[in-house]
Design a protein around this motif. Structure first.
Motif, PDB file in Angstrom:
ATOM      1  N   ASN A  73      18.265  51.012  17.756  1.00 28.42           N
ATOM      2  CA  ASN A  73      19.035  52.000  18.523  1.00 28.42           C
ATOM      3  C   ASN A  73      18.203  52.645  19.628  1.00 28.42           C
ATOM      4  N   SER A 125      14.878  60.755  15.754  1.00 29.05           N
ATOM      5  CA  SER A 125      15.450  59.679  16.565  1.00 29.05           C
ATOM      6  C   SER A 125      16.588  58.967  15.830  1.00 29.05           C
ATOM      7  N   THR A 126      16.553  58.938  14.495  1.00 31.17           N
ATOM      8  CA  THR A 126      17.640  58.293  13.762  1.00 31.17           C
ATOM      9  C   THR A 126      18.885  59.169  13.698  1.00 31.17           C
ATOM     10  N   PRO A 135      13.159  50.800  16.104  1.00 33.23           N
ATOM     11  CA  PRO A 135      14.523  50.516  15.644  1.00 33.23           C
ATOM     12  C   PRO A 135      15.417  50.041  16.778  1.00 33.23           C
ATOM     13  N   GLU A 137      10.606  59.908  13.781  1.00 39.75           N
ATOM     14  CA  GLU A 137      11.524  58.877  13.278  1.00 39.75           C
ATOM     15  C   GLU A 137      12.801  59.519  12.740  1.00 39.75           C
ATOM     16  N   GLU A 138      12.656  60.618  12.007  1.00 42.21           N
ATOM     17  CA  GLU A 138      13.826  61.312  11.463  1.00 42.21           C
ATOM     18  C   GLU A 138      14.735  61.806  12.586  1.00 42.21           C
TER      19      GLU A 138
END
Length: 457
Positions: A234, A209-210, A232, A206-207
């Motif tokens: 995006n 990909s953000t 998310p 998650e970190e």
């Protein structure tokens, strides 16, 4: 005006190189200048396979480049050394490559598009002020499971090493494949050390990909509607990715393709051939290898079987395998590697006996081929659950008490899959849905346009 210059960096493994190369072809079609960067060992293999097929001209606008990974050949099996080399060597080598390209007159790199797990690219992009997007090459459901790791830890389903605390079925949401806790995507991965690293990367998904402005997936919304609801905004589906409608452009194979199988398929009747392929990493014990071979013989159907040089351990009798190939020469063909997308699209293929890697799964879906699932490790169990439990476009083999899929089991399941009209019809409907997604006006078509528009900024 110079074309926007995109640096594309896959994780150096076949299942990651292929979708990145397919995406690269799509970006070239939209007017981008693409430099495709592998580490030296897979780069050499890609170039070797291209040369065997007649050269690199078919890349048509994709420039191949390589950087060292700082590893000796035997060290690439040691996951600790691999991770250390990625942190220690790749950022500096990537920086030098960018500087050398610009010094030689190549356009300035506008964007880096990398695999979500190629974290050194994130470091370089930040240092150089280069914008960054990413490709997630597995199922969207796999990404969702990784993002839900904190919840799985909180619920006590896994411990801090990612191992199951309880044996039960997990389903994140309707439409997402149900999975046993013993078959989560980071489990059953070669060695305990690799399993721990895969879990660690899962916790970072998650970190990572953000940090990308957009993440694109080789999937389509109708295929994984439940999973995309968990992700998310995006993260967008742009699949099924394909190099070109005629499947003529290369997809970054690490092994030379044996194209003799295509005229052989032409000589077979429609819907008659059992295609058997287990990807680039599966390794069978000699006993299982023999059961598989004898099961194909027992089924009595034409078959095309991909057998890599390293598909089984060294104590399989070469004499026995030569005798087997001689016995089945009239009905079966054995190749070391093949143009799989062309094979699956062929009218003669009746079903796909597969390890269910995501590339193979999407390629089978796109061609409307029923599956017989035989997962080996990692996210392949998740993909099998999609096929058998969600889409219902195939069946799975059942190992015996010793963990062996017997020849009788293989014959039985092949007959069930090939003879099931409802499975075949669901596979056809999913194929049609894949076509709608990438046709003009489809969701994946529109998302590719959004991605292209972003990269032009």
């Amino acid at each position: 005006m110079a074309k926007p210059h995109i640096l594309m960096v896959p994780l150096p493994a076949q299942g990651h190189v292929t979708p990145m190369m397919e995406l690269a072809h799509r970006l070239v079609e939209h007017g981008f200048d693409v430099t495709f960067v592998n580490t030296e060992e897979p780069h050499a293999r890609v170039v070797g396979a291209l040369q065997a097929a007649g050269g690199t001209a078919a890349l048509a606008g994709i420039h191949l480049a390589s950087i060292p990974d700082g590893l000796e050949q035997e060290e690439r099996l040691d996951v600790v050394k691999v991770i250390e080399s990625y942190d220690r060597h790749i950022p500096g080598h990537l920086e030098r490559l960018i500087a050398e390209m610009e010094a030689s007159g190549r356009p300035k790199v506008n964007w880096i598009v990398c695999d979500v797990y190629m974290w050194p690219c994130f470091v370089v992009a930040k240092k150089f002020g280069i914008r960054l997007a990413a490709l997630w090459p597995a199922a969207a459901a796999c990404l969702a499971f990784n993002i839900k790791i904190p919840k799985l830890l909180e619920d006590g389903l896994v411990n801090d090493k990612g191992l199951p605390e309880r044996d039960e079925t997990v389903q994140l949401a309707p439409g997402v494949p149900p999975l046993q806790t013993s078959q989560l995507p980071w489990i059953n991965f070669m060695t305990p050390a690799w399993q721990r690293v895969l879990f660690f990367l899962g916790t970072k998904t998650e970190e990572l990909s953000t940090l990308a402005e957009m993440v694109v997936c080789n999937s389509f919304r109708e295929l994984e509607a439940g999973a995309f609801k968990l992700l998310p905004k995006n993260i967008l589906p742009v699949g099924p990715l394909t190099p070109d409608p005629e499947l003529r452009k290369p997809v970054g194979q690490l092994l030379p393709e044996d194209t003799r199988c295509l005229p052989w398929l032409d000589a077979q009747t429609d819907g008659s051939v059992v295609y058997v392929a287990f990807g680039s990493s599966t390794i069978f014990h000699p006993r299982q290898f023999r059961e598989l071979a004898e099961g194909l013989e027992l089924a009595g159907r034409p078959f095309l079987w991909v057998v890599r040089a390293d598909f089984t351990t060294g104590d399989l009798s070469k004499e026995w395998f030569d005798e087997f190939k001689a016995r089945v020469a009239g009905t079966g063909m054995v190749v070391s590697w093949c143009p799989q997308q062309k094979v699956l699209a062929h009218r003669a293929v009746a079903c796909f006996v597969s390890h269910c890697g995501w590339n193979s799964t999407v390629e089978g879906v796109r061609s409307g081929v029923p599956f017989l699932c035989w997962p080996y490790f990692s996210d392949q169990f998740l993909d099998r659950s999609y096929v058998t439990d969600v889409w219902r476009t195939g069946l799975a083999v059942s190992p015996d008490a010793d963990g062996i899929v017997t020849k009788e089991e293989l014959r039985s399941k092949v007959e069930q899959v090939v003879g099931d009209n409802e499975i075949r019809e669901r596979a056809r409907l999913l194929r049609d849905a894949a076509g709608r997604a990438i046709d003009q006006g489809g969701d994946s078509y529109e998302n590719i346009q959004k991605f292209v528009d972003l990269l032009r900024q």
